[in-house]
Design a protein around this motif. Structure first.
Motif, short mmCIF file in Angstrom:
data_model
loop_
_atom_site.label_atom_id
_atom_site.label_comp_id
_atom_site.label_asym_id
_atom_site.label_seq_id
_atom_site.Cartn_x
_atom_site.Cartn_y
_atom_site.Cartn_z
N ASN A 31 0.82 -1.22 0.00
CA ASN A 31 0.00 0.00 0.00
C ASN A 31 0.85 1.27 0.00
O ASN A 31 0.33 2.36 0.21
CB ASN A 31 -0.92 0.01 1.23
N SER A 32 2.14 1.16 -0.25
CA SER A 32 3.02 2.33 -0.27
C SER A 32 2.84 3.11 -1.57
O SER A 32 2.32 2.61 -2.56
CB SER A 32 4.47 1.90 -0.10
N VAL A 33 3.27 4.37 -1.52
CA VAL A 33 3.14 5.26 -2.68
C VAL A 33 4.37 5.11 -3.57
O VAL A 33 5.51 5.21 -3.09
CB VAL A 33 2.99 6.72 -2.21
N HIS A 34 4.14 4.88 -4.86
CA HIS A 34 5.22 4.77 -5.84
C HIS A 34 5.05 5.87 -6.89
O HIS A 34 3.94 6.06 -7.41
CB HIS A 34 5.21 3.40 -6.51
N LEU A 35 6.12 6.57 -7.18
CA LEU A 35 6.04 7.67 -8.14
C LEU A 35 5.61 7.20 -9.52
O LEU A 35 4.80 7.85 -10.18
CB LEU A 35 7.41 8.38 -8.21
N ASP A 36 6.14 6.06 -9.97
CA ASP A 36 5.77 5.56 -11.29
C ASP A 36 4.29 5.23 -11.36
O ASP A 36 3.62 5.51 -12.37
CB ASP A 36 6.61 4.32 -11.63
#
Length: 381
Positions: free
Chosen positions: A68-73
């Motif tokens: 559930n982490s935020v990924h820039l891509d």
């Protein structure tokens, strides 16, 4: 022996106890439907909404193998901006795949941090109207000016007003005996050469000076030669004059921010709402379908003919739903209709005061947020 085993097995089967190990396995790597609904939707019940919080913790679903982490891509691939309506005064667009904190940051920047030009100083030479000097100055400050603030500099306390940081307007209105008249914002005349009022001389032999120090006329600059500076609206009422009343003044406009005073705010309003989602949980037919259509004041539902003399309700215009919840109030309606809001899909509306087009205002807000992010990164590094 085999018969006894089979017989015993048959006798034990009806009395078999429930075990948690008999439940089906949770699919790894994907969220179950009820968790997916809780993560991505706000469900609006008849009394109150549920699932209103955002689940941002990266390990919230680690037990089932979901990151559930935020990924820039991933953000770059999912983020979209769709312009729905664009006019001279306002703009409506969809921001998809964005966190509510970012949407609210754009709203706050549009209201209070995009600079504009507004009247800050009023030099009143003559005023015999019923409007007091300070009230008249306040009304003049709230008149939106059609002047690009990107072409001007901020005026600090130690700066001299000049053509790069000040805009000067003149107002001279009078009323004849026995008449009444209204003074409108269109009577504010731009003085491209600067102030015309003479300061009171300290000494008798001193050279007369004005309240500004312009080195050149503003109307010779290419930015203003084709698009002269003026109030964005012509029919804003400034004052009403009675018989033999008169107003003569000079107004100086400078660059400022809405967080200092509301007169520098470039928008009449900037707001957003989550995309409505209306779901029919079961087929709503015949008289019940007609009642559902009557319940909705926003005409979200339509009725379609499904043949054999039967009719069925359909969701025709979910975007128009204002969440009045009339369709889910009453006994049995929550089992038929469910109202939802998409957590990462925002319908954004920007209404400009006329100082800049709404699409330019949003572009400037994006630049300001970018500068803030760069400032934080530089401080941390």
């Amino acid at each position: 022996m085999n018969e006894k085993e089979n017989k015993g097995g048959n006798n034990d089967e009806p009395n078999k106890k429930f075990s948690i190990w008999d439940l089906p396995d949770v699919p790894m790597g994907q969220l179950p439907p009820h968790l997916q609904l809780q993560k991505t939707r706000v469900v609006c019940k008849a009394d109150a909404p549920i699932h209103t919080d955002n689940i941002s913790y990266s390990g919230a679903y680690a037990s089932i193998g979901v990151d559930n982490s935020v990924h820039l891509d991933l953000f770059r691939d999912n983020f979209k901006v769709n312009v729905i309506r664009l006019t001279k005064e306002d703009m409506e667009f969809d921001m998809i795949g964005i966190d509510p904190a970012l949407a609210n940051a754009f709203r706050r920047i549009l209201i209070s941090e995009v600079p504009t030009m507004a009247i800050e100083k009023v030099l009143i030479a003559y005023n015999t109207s019923v409007v007091q000097d300070e009230v008249l100055a306040h009304r003049l400050g709230l008149v939106p000016l059609k002047a690009d603030p990107r072409l001007f500099e901020y005026l600090s306390a130690n700066d001299t007003p000049n053509e790069k940081n000040t805009i000067v307007f003149k107002l001279h209105a009078s009323c004849k005996r026995g008449e009444r008249r209204t003074v409108y914002s269109e009577e504010l005349k731009w003085l491209p050469k600067g102030s015309e009022l003479i300061k009171e001389a300290g000494q008798a032999d001193s050279k007369p000076t004005t309240y500004t120090s312009f080195t050149c006329s503003q109307d010779v600059l290419p930015e203003f030669s084709e698009d002269p500076i003026s109030p964005s609206e012509d029919k804003i009422i400034l004052a009403k004059l009675g018989s033999k009343q008169e107003i003569e003044l000079e107004a100086h406009a400078v660059k400022g921010l809405g967080k200092t005073h509301a007169k520098w705010s470039p928008v009449a309003t900037a707001w957003y709402r989550m995309l409505p989602e209306v779901v029919l949980l079961e087929d709503v037919e015949d008289e019940v379908a007609e009642e559902l259509v009557r319940r909705c004041p926003d005409k979200v539902f339509d009725i379609e003919d499904i043949g054999h003399g039967k009719k069925r309700a359909t969701v025709a215009r979910p975007r128009d739903c204002r969440l009045c919840r009339e369709c889910v109030r009453g006994e049995g309606w929550e089992e038929r209709v469910e109202l939802r809001r998409v957590k990462d899909h925002f319908i954004f509306t920007v209404e400009s005061t006329g100082v800049l087009p709404p699409e330019v205002l949003f572009t400037e807000a994006v630049k300001i947020l970018e500068e803030k992010c760069e400032r934080v990164i530089s401080e941390l590094s």
